[in-house]
Design an enzyme around this catalytic site. Structure first.
Site, PDB file in Angstrom:
ATOM      1  N   ASP A 712      23.609  19.375  50.917  1.00 26.67           N
ATOM      2  CA  ASP A 712      24.742  19.590  50.012  1.00 26.67           C
ATOM      3  C   ASP A 712      25.694  18.392  50.031  1.00 26.67           C
ATOM      4  O   ASP A 712      26.209  17.972  48.987  1.00 26.67           O
ATOM      5  CB  ASP A 712      25.477  20.867  50.424  1.00 26.67           C
ATOM      6  CG  ASP A 712      26.550  21.253  49.413  1.00 26.67           C
ATOM      7  OD1 ASP A 712      26.215  21.439  48.232  1.00 26.67           O
ATOM      8  OD2 ASP A 712      27.725  21.350  49.813  1.00 26.67           O
ATOM      9  N   LYS A 716      26.902  15.758  46.920  1.00 24.70           N
ATOM     10  CA  LYS A 716      28.303  15.442  46.635  1.00 24.70           C
ATOM     11  C   LYS A 716      28.547  13.932  46.674  1.00 24.70           C
ATOM     12  O   LYS A 716      29.259  13.380  45.826  1.00 24.70           O
ATOM     13  CB  LYS A 716      29.213  16.159  47.638  1.00 24.70           C
ATOM     14  CG  LYS A 716      29.224  17.677  47.480  1.00 24.70           C
ATOM     15  CD  LYS A 716      30.047  18.348  48.561  1.00 24.70           C
ATOM     16  CE  LYS A 716      30.044  19.871  48.398  1.00 24.70           C
ATOM     17  NZ  LYS A 716      30.798  20.561  49.466  1.00 24.70           N
TER      18      LYS A 716
END
Length: 851
Positions: A712, A716
């Site tokens: 994740d 980002k």
């Protein structure tokens, strides 16, 4: 003297007629001289035409319709008149219907409905209604006589739309009224030739009758009583926020009527205009409302002016002075430059073009002469200064005739290749803004085209006269309603803008967002001028659409009770079909299927705001394509909440670059889960225990490896790199794994924790060495130059990361301007409240830029 005309809905039923009688009593008691013109009962004219057509086809079903209409009139007599007053009226109604039955019998036998016969047939509607109304008025203590307008209105024999002989009509009207002082109840719509043949005055004929009488009598005003409060800024069936205009000029009214406004009909205005007599449009069902004053232009250039507005309160007529707006006027509204918006649905655009048109005199005369000879009504004309083409609009029914007539006229030029075959474009509409004040105010056209452009509406053709009374645009018929609402909002509701949201994902984030919108609705409306409507809402099972907005206080029940199962394809189709202005799509899911529709949504001129990271972190080519589609369509694709939830990280990065700063380095703790774990990792605590604690608190995914793998965080960082202008792919980011292969290879979560416990000693050794150096461990994403990496790093008190606690995110921007003391953004980087708030902020931001 005032002339009052009451339309079909005003005399639709005995109950509405009783209300009408109260209005007339108010005038009579007030001592105002008046004459009343009446239409046929509601729908009667259409029924009479239908009966005539049936009889002409030999269809005996006209007899049943005839009996129904007869009974309707006799029932009206029974409900409106006291028993002693009924026999005379009943006898006349029976006589009228006996005569009408004889006419229908003749039509039935001949199997032919001539225009002359049809005029005679439809005249019975007004003749019956006005006769009944005359006696009802007399019974209401208003001394009244019935006047059959055929006795005073002289016309030619052009049946269906007879031309009035005004000289003879004016003489007859004045002579009649001089000898008949009582109030007159007049038949609308009808006239007669010099030899007594019945004629009708065409569409809007009863209004025309009122104007003819008013002009002949020199009336102080002509009042058209109907079922709306006056002339509205737009068609209320298409524009829900349309409102009544208090006043407008004759020319504005005629322009509005030409472009589809139904309240008045242009020929109605002509006799009044010639005499300078104002018209007032009033509502029979709301008589206290002032209505719309239509009259001579007012002296706005000379400062403040006044105009008369009639009202009825408590059954008593009053005539008050209404202040005018000062000059110069605002852009739209009662005293504004733009008075209204009208449209013509379904027109065809024809274009004559070719090199043989340039500099040749008489081309336009030949083209439009041919149209006139073919009986074609041209709605709109536009021509560029290059003289290489002439474009004009006609109704679809006349498109083929127009093409044939034009090509016949220019047959030689076509054979010689000097002009091209006539080009026809179908499925178009004309939308026009109208107002005499537009010529005095710059920026009207700019606002018009901005409103259309921001909503993705393509303008096919433009027409504007030098008087600047009207600006007309031709656009796709499918966009007509959207255009009307966008323009209306731009000119008349500039203080309030309506945003239409289409939301997929009504779980934790979506539900929280809906609650925030509901809670802040009043504030946004009053302080920001924004009204947010959720026009479409879906979860994984159901979807619901409501053009006027899903009730936010009951959105769960509304969605659960919907009979329509969710399909992303159908959701997008319905969203595009509604074609609402100022539309924003919100994706509150983590679904790859939903992101697959982003391009279609942006290409439909619908903006997107989403916390879903999949599109912005997918293949760079697709990311770039979505950005280009959004730019081309003039809409926005916003994903601030992809990084840091509600924190302004992407906004800050954009602001730095747009202001000319150069990004040297971006460092970020971008996972709330990993932030919590390493902030809690202190002496005396095992690493695996802290991970278990984070899972128990709901800070990790069901499988903590999804967080600890750094996948994740990698997405980002990739998004930040792309916003910074780097064309990176996900594999360009070097990620140093926190976990050994053994932890990732096991199948279950419990097996994972067993393997993680085996690594506790190694993690503790790393922590102890870091603490001994006066530092802390942080899992950091870093972008420096063109290099992007993610790793576990050590930081001392000289770095902002040292002081991070809880589950906060932190991003540190080192730039040319912020080299010595970097710019820091810190705060909660996860959670439904802050994520929903971030999406909400984007909605407000996008909405503020729309229109």
């Amino acid at each position: 003297m005032r002339v009052l005309k009451f339309g079909g809905t005003s005399v639709g039923t005995p109950d509405t007629i009783k209300g009408l009688l109260q209005i007339l009593r108010g005038y009579y008691q007030h001592g105002t001289p008046f004459t009343a013109v009446f239409s046929a009962f509601s729908k009667v004219t259409d029924t009479l035409i239908d009966m005539a057509n049936r009889a002409g086809k030999g269809d005996e079903s006209y007899l049943l319709l005839l009996e129904n209409v007869r009974q309707r009139h006799l029932e009206a007599v029974s409900q409106l008149l006291e028993p002693p007053n009924r026999p005379v009226v009943q006898a006349q109604i029976e006589a009228n219907f006996d005569a009408l039955a004889n006419v229908f019998q003749g039509i039935f036998l001949l199997h032919e409905v001539s225009p002359r016969s049809l005029d005679f047939v439809v005249s019975f509607g007004e003749r019956c209604s006005a006769f009944i109304l005359a006696h009802a008025m007399d019974q209401a203590d208003i001394p009244t006589q019935f006047l059959d307008a055929r006795a005073v209105i002289r016309t030619d024999a052009q049946f269906g739309g007879a031309k009035v002989d005004f000289e003879e009509t004016n003489r007859l009207v004045r002579l009649y009224y001089e000898n008949h002082p009582q109030v007159q109840a007049v038949t609308g719509f009808v006239g007669s030739t010099a030899d007594g043949l019945t004629t009708t005055l065409g569409r809007g004929g009863s209004d025309y009758t009122a104007a003819i009488l008013g002009a002949a009598l020199g009336a102080e005003a002509i009042e058209i009583w109907t079922d709306v409060d006056g002339v509205l800024t737009a068609d209320p069936r298409r524009v829900k926020k349309a409102f009544t205009l208090p006043a407008m000029t004759y020319r504005e009214a005629m322009e509005m009527s030409h472009f589809g406004a139904k309240v008045i009909y242009p020929p109605t205005i002509q006799p009044a205009l010639a005499q300078g007599i104002p018209l007032v449009i009033k509502n029979t069902f709301n008589p206290a409302f002032p209505g719309t004053y239509i009259g001579p232009p007012r002296p706005t250039q000379m400062g403040e002016g006044f105009s008369g507005i009639s009202t009825i309160e408590g059954g008593v007529l009053s005539h008050a002075l209404a202040p005018e707006a000062p000059f110069p006027p605002p852009l739209g509204g009662p005293g504004g430059a733009v008075k209204g918006i009208s449209s013509i649905n379904q027109i065809c655009l024809l274009t004559l073009q070719g090199s043989g048109l340039f500099g040749v005199p008489g081309i336009a005369a030949r083209l439009f002469g041919a149209m006139a000879q073919a009986g074609v009504n041209v709605v709109l004309i536009t021509q560029g200064s290059s003289e290489s083409s002439i474009t004009f609009a006609v109704s679809p029914a006349q498109a083929a005739v127009s093409k044939k007539a034009a090509e016949k006229e220019f047959a030689y030029e076509l054979r010689s290749g000097l002009v091209e075959p006539l080009k026809i474009e179908n499925d178009l509409s004309v939308v026009a803004i109208v107002g005499e004040g537009m010529r005095y105010l710059p920026g009207i056209s700019g606002r018009l085209f901005q409103a259309l452009g921001k909503n993705g509406i393509n303008v096919v053709a433009i027409a504007q006269g030098s008087s600047e009374l009207n600006i007309s645009v031709v656009l796709p018929a499918a966009d007509e309603t959207k255009a009307l609402n966008a323009i209306h909002e731009a000119f008349f509701l500039s203080d309030t803008k309506t945003i239409h949201l289409f939301i997929v994902g009504a779980g934790l984030i979506g539900g929280t967002l809906l609650g925030q919108i509901l809670h802040h609705a009043d504030y946004l409306r009053e302080r920001r001028g924004l009204e947010i409507k959720v026009a479409g809402l879906a979860n994984s099972r159901k979807m619901v659409f409501a053009e006027n907005g899903v009730p936010l206080a009951r959105w769960k029940e509304t969605l659960d009770q919907s009979a329509e199962s969710f399909s992303m394809r159908r959701f997008v189709e319905q969203m595009k079909m509604l074609n609402l202005p100022n539309a924003i799509f919100l994706d509150n899911t983590a679904s790859e299927e939903v992101t697959g529709y982003y391009e279609h949504i942006l290409d439909a001129s619908i903006s997107i705001s989403t916390p879903n990271k999949l599109a912005a972190s997918g293949p760079y080519l697709h990311y770039q394509r979505l950005q280009q589609v959004a730019t081309r369509r003039g809409v926005w694709w916003r994903f601030e909440t992809n990084v840091g939830a509600g924190l302004p990280i992407i906004t800050t990065l954009n602001d730095l670059m747009h202001s000319g700063d150069r990004i040297l380095k971006i460092e970020g703790i971008l996972s709330g889960t990993l932030s919590y774990i390493f902030n809690r990792f202190r002496e005396g605590r095992q690493f695996s225990d802290i991970v278990r604690e984070a899972k128990r608190l709901g800070l990790t995914e069901p499988d903590p490896r999804d967080d600890l793998s750094g996948a994740d965080v990698r997405r980002k960082l990739l998004i930040l790199a792309r916003v910074a202008g780097l064309p990176l792919e996900i594999n360009d980011i070097h990620t140093e794994q926190l976990l050994p292969h053994a932890c990732l290879a096991v199948r279950t979560v419990e097996e994972f924790f067993e393997e993680l416990e085996k690594r506790d000693a190694a993690f503790e050794a790393q922590r102890a060495a870091t603490a001994a150096a006066g530092q802390v461990l942080r899992f950091v994403a870093k972008l420096e130059g063109r290099q992007a990496s993610i790793s576990l790093q050590r930081f001392g008190p000289e770095h902002p990361f040292y002081f991070l606690d809880g589950s906060d995110n932190m991003v540190v921007f080192t730039t040319e301007r912020y080299r010595e003391r970097p710019l820091v953004v810190r705060g909660p980087g996860a959670g439904a409240e802050v994520t929903a708030a971030g999406v909400f902020a984007e909605v407000i931001g996008i909405g503020s830029r729309m229109g």
